[in-house]
Design a protein around this motif. Structure first.
Motif, PDB file in Angstrom:
ATOM      1  N   THR A 163       3.558  53.773  13.977  1.00 23.35           N
ATOM      2  CA  THR A 163       4.348  54.672  14.830  1.00 23.35           C
ATOM      3  C   THR A 163       5.780  54.182  14.937  1.00 23.35           C
ATOM      4  O   THR A 163       6.723  54.978  14.885  1.00 23.35           O
ATOM      5  CB  THR A 163       3.705  54.791  16.226  1.00 23.35           C
ATOM      6  OG1 THR A 163       2.380  55.301  16.071  1.00 23.35           O
ATOM      7  CG2 THR A 163       4.505  55.697  17.129  1.00 23.35           C
ATOM      8  N   GLN A 164       5.962  52.886  15.090  1.00 24.93           N
ATOM      9  CA  GLN A 164       7.314  52.323  15.177  1.00 24.93           C
ATOM     10  C   GLN A 164       8.101  52.642  13.908  1.00 24.93           C
ATOM     11  O   GLN A 164       9.276  53.027  13.977  1.00 24.93           O
ATOM     12  CB  GLN A 164       7.250  50.805  15.388  1.00 24.93           C
ATOM     13  CG  GLN A 164       6.704  50.409  16.734  1.00 24.93           C
ATOM     14  CD  GLN A 164       6.460  48.913  16.834  1.00 24.93           C
ATOM     15  OE1 GLN A 164       7.185  48.114  16.242  1.00 24.93           O
ATOM     16  NE2 GLN A 164       5.440  48.523  17.582  1.00 24.93           N
ATOM     17  N   GLU A 165       7.472  52.504  12.752  1.00 24.84           N
ATOM     18  CA  GLU A 165       8.159  52.793  11.494  1.00 24.84           C
ATOM     19  C   GLU A 165       8.463  54.281  11.362  1.00 24.84           C
ATOM     20  O   GLU A 165       9.549  54.653  10.913  1.00 24.84           O
ATOM     21  CB  GLU A 165       7.341  52.301  10.294  1.00 24.84           C
ATOM     22  CG  GLU A 165       8.043  52.459   8.970  1.00 24.84           C
ATOM     23  CD  GLU A 165       9.455  51.861   8.922  1.00 24.84           C
ATOM     24  OE1 GLU A 165      10.302  52.424   8.200  1.00 24.84           O
ATOM     25  OE2 GLU A 165       9.739  50.848   9.604  1.00 24.84           O
ATOM     26  N   GLN A 166       7.534  55.133  11.753  1.00 27.21           N
ATOM     27  CA  GLN A 166       7.781  56.578  11.720  1.00 27.21           C
ATOM     28  C   GLN A 166       8.967  56.936  12.623  1.00 27.21           C
ATOM     29  O   GLN A 166       9.797  57.767  12.248  1.00 27.21           O
ATOM     30  CB  GLN A 166       6.542  57.347  12.181  1.00 27.21           C
ATOM     31  CG  GLN A 166       5.411  57.307  11.195  1.00 27.21           C
ATOM     32  CD  GLN A 166       4.135  57.920  11.761  1.00 27.21           C
ATOM     33  OE1 GLN A 166       3.987  58.109  12.965  1.00 27.21           O
ATOM     34  NE2 GLN A 166       3.206  58.227  10.874  1.00 27.21           N
ATOM     35  N   LEU A 167       9.052  56.311  13.781  1.00 26.71           N
ATOM     36  CA  LEU A 167      10.175  56.557  14.692  1.00 26.71           C
ATOM     37  C   LEU A 167      11.485  56.118  14.046  1.00 26.71           C
ATOM     38  O   LEU A 167      12.477  56.857  14.079  1.00 26.71           O
ATOM     39  CB  LEU A 167       9.956  55.848  16.028  1.00 26.71           C
ATOM     40  CG  LEU A 167      11.088  55.963  17.043  1.00 26.71           C
ATOM     41  CD1 LEU A 167      11.408  57.413  17.373  1.00 26.71           C
ATOM     42  CD2 LEU A 167      10.744  55.178  18.313  1.00 26.71           C
ATOM     43  N   ARG A 168      11.505  54.948  13.448  1.00 28.81           N
ATOM     44  CA  ARG A 168      12.728  54.465  12.781  1.00 28.81           C
ATOM     45  C   ARG A 168      13.165  55.422  11.673  1.00 28.81           C
ATOM     46  O   ARG A 168      14.353  55.732  11.535  1.00 28.81           O
ATOM     47  CB  ARG A 168      12.517  53.071  12.227  1.00 28.81           C
ATOM     48  CG  ARG A 168      12.553  51.977  13.257  1.00 28.81           C
ATOM     49  CD  ARG A 168      12.452  50.587  12.624  1.00 28.81           C
ATOM     50  NE  ARG A 168      12.454  49.562  13.625  1.00 28.81           N
ATOM     51  CZ  ARG A 168      11.344  49.012  14.137  1.00 28.81           C
ATOM     52  NH1 ARG A 168      10.145  49.395  13.700  1.00 28.81           N
ATOM     53  NH2 ARG A 168      11.416  48.077  15.062  1.00 28.81           N
ATOM     54  N   VAL A 169      12.218  55.886  10.883  1.00 23.41           N
ATOM     55  CA  VAL A 169      12.536  56.813   9.770  1.00 23.41           C
ATOM     56  C   VAL A 169      13.136  58.094  10.333  1.00 23.41           C
ATOM     57  O   VAL A 169      14.159  58.590   9.837  1.00 23.41           O
ATOM     58  CB  VAL A 169      11.260  57.102   8.931  1.00 23.41           C
ATOM     59  CG1 VAL A 169      11.470  58.305   8.015  1.00 23.41           C
ATOM     60  CG2 VAL A 169      10.868  55.876   8.138  1.00 23.41           C
ATOM     61  N   LYS A 170      12.533  58.662  11.362  1.00 22.62           N
ATOM     62  CA  LYS A 170      13.037  59.917  11.926  1.00 22.62           C
ATOM     63  C   LYS A 170      14.383  59.711  12.645  1.00 22.62           C
ATOM     64  O   LYS A 170      15.229  60.595  12.619  1.00 22.62           O
ATOM     65  CB  LYS A 170      12.008  60.538  12.847  1.00 22.62           C
ATOM     66  CG  LYS A 170      10.798  61.027  12.062  1.00 22.62           C
ATOM     67  CD  LYS A 170      10.086  62.141  12.747  1.00 22.62           C
ATOM     68  CE  LYS A 170       8.798  62.493  12.041  1.00 22.62           C
ATOM     69  NZ  LYS A 170       8.947  63.389  10.942  1.00 22.62           N
ATOM     70  N   LEU A 171      14.577  58.555  13.255  1.00 15.87           N
ATOM     71  CA  LEU A 171      15.873  58.260  13.884  1.00 15.87           C
ATOM     72  C   LEU A 171      16.965  58.131  12.824  1.00 15.87           C
ATOM     73  O   LEU A 171      18.083  58.617  13.031  1.00 15.87           O
ATOM     74  CB  LEU A 171      15.793  56.999  14.742  1.00 15.87           C
ATOM     75  CG  LEU A 171      15.096  57.156  16.089  1.00 15.87           C
ATOM     76  CD1 LEU A 171      14.767  55.782  16.688  1.00 15.87           C
ATOM     77  CD2 LEU A 171      15.936  57.972  17.054  1.00 15.87           C
ATOM     78  N   ARG A 172      16.661  57.484  11.699  1.00 14.47           N
ATOM     79  CA  ARG A 172      17.645  57.378  10.618  1.00 14.47           C
ATOM     80  C   ARG A 172      18.031  58.774  10.129  1.00 14.47           C
ATOM     81  O   ARG A 172      19.207  59.069   9.904  1.00 14.47           O
ATOM     82  CB  ARG A 172      17.097  56.539   9.450  1.00 14.47           C
ATOM     83  CG  ARG A 172      17.183  55.058   9.684  1.00 14.47           C
ATOM     84  CD  ARG A 172      16.800  54.270   8.421  1.00 14.47           C
ATOM     85  NE  ARG A 172      16.170  53.037   8.789  1.00 14.47           N
ATOM     86  CZ  ARG A 172      14.843  52.812   8.820  1.00 14.47           C
ATOM     87  NH1 ARG A 172      13.989  53.725   8.417  1.00 14.47           N
ATOM     88  NH2 ARG A 172      14.366  51.653   9.192  1.00 14.47           N
ATOM     89  N   ALA A 173      17.040  59.624   9.946  1.00 13.17           N
ATOM     90  CA  ALA A 173      17.306  60.999   9.499  1.00 13.17           C
ATOM     91  C   ALA A 173      18.122  61.750  10.546  1.00 13.17           C
ATOM     92  O   ALA A 173      19.050  62.490  10.212  1.00 13.17           O
ATOM     93  CB  ALA A 173      15.999  61.724   9.209  1.00 13.17           C
ATOM     94  N   LEU A 174      17.800  61.548  11.807  1.00 13.67           N
ATOM     95  CA  LEU A 174      18.522  62.186  12.901  1.00 13.67           C
ATOM     96  C   LEU A 174      20.004  61.795  12.887  1.00 13.67           C
ATOM     97  O   LEU A 174      20.875  62.596  13.152  1.00 13.67           O
ATOM     98  CB  LEU A 174      17.876  61.794  14.240  1.00 13.67           C
ATOM     99  CG  LEU A 174      18.410  62.454  15.503  1.00 13.67           C
ATOM    100  CD1 LEU A 174      18.031  63.919  15.554  1.00 13.67           C
ATOM    101  CD2 LEU A 174      17.841  61.739  16.732  1.00 13.67           C
TER     102      LEU A 174
END
Length: 177
Positions: A163-174
């Motif tokens: 979940t932490q990695e998924q959040l980081r990926v989506k934040l980078r995209a954001l």
């Protein structure tokens, strides 16, 4: 029925990058109950036990603002719900999906909508285009075509490395990184 698209005061602007944040099942297990002495976690651990993880992750994304999409706002009010967060998250928190002008009676207006609909109404009110949501979504309300949700395991919340990695990926995209 309350119009979820009614204009309300918000500290969000259309160009903001926003994380809609649920508490239960995200910052601690989804086993929280309202008692006479307040909100109580009935699982091992403590309330907000994973909040430090979110603080650490968001350090790499300074422009991201938080909008509370938790039932805590409806139960406790915005100020008290926000105050339950660590200071670093409080400083980023500028709005919520529920506002005091909405009816408090259960199953009226706001409560008739699922979490996705509540967030979409807040997005529409603020004119947002850059946003994601962090939620355990226990009722599977999020449509499959919308990939802005980071769905947490209700027992693990943000303690899950995946979940932490998924959040980081989506934040980078954001952030357009």
């Amino acid at each position: 029925m309350v119009d979820l698209y009614c204009p309300t005061s918000s500290q969000l602007t259309p160009n903001d990058r926003v994380l809609f944040l649920d508490f239960d099942g995200v910052l601690h297990p989804d086993d929280v109950y309202r008692t006479q002495s307040g909100l109580e976690l009935r699982a091992p651990g403590q309330l907000m036990m994973h909040a430090g993880i979110l603080v650490e992750i968001l350090e790499d994304f300074p422009p991201v603002k938080i909008s509370l999409s938790t039932s805590w706002v409806r139960i406790l009010g915005y100020r008290r719900a926000r105050a339950a967060l660590p200071l670093e998250l409080q400083a980023r928190t500028v709005s919520s999906t529920w506002h005091s002008r909405m009816p408090r009676a259960p199953f009226e207006g706001y409560d008739m909508h699922n979490r996705y609909q509540q967030i979409r109404a807040a997005v529409t009110r603020a004119g947002l285009t850059n946003w994601i949501a962090l939620d355990d979504d226990p009722f599977e309300s999020w449509p499959d075509h919308d990939r802005r949700l980071i769905r947490t395991d209700p027992d693990l919340g943000l303690s899950s490395a995946l979940t932490q990695e998924q959040l980081r990926v989506k934040l980078r995209a954001l952030m357009g990184m």
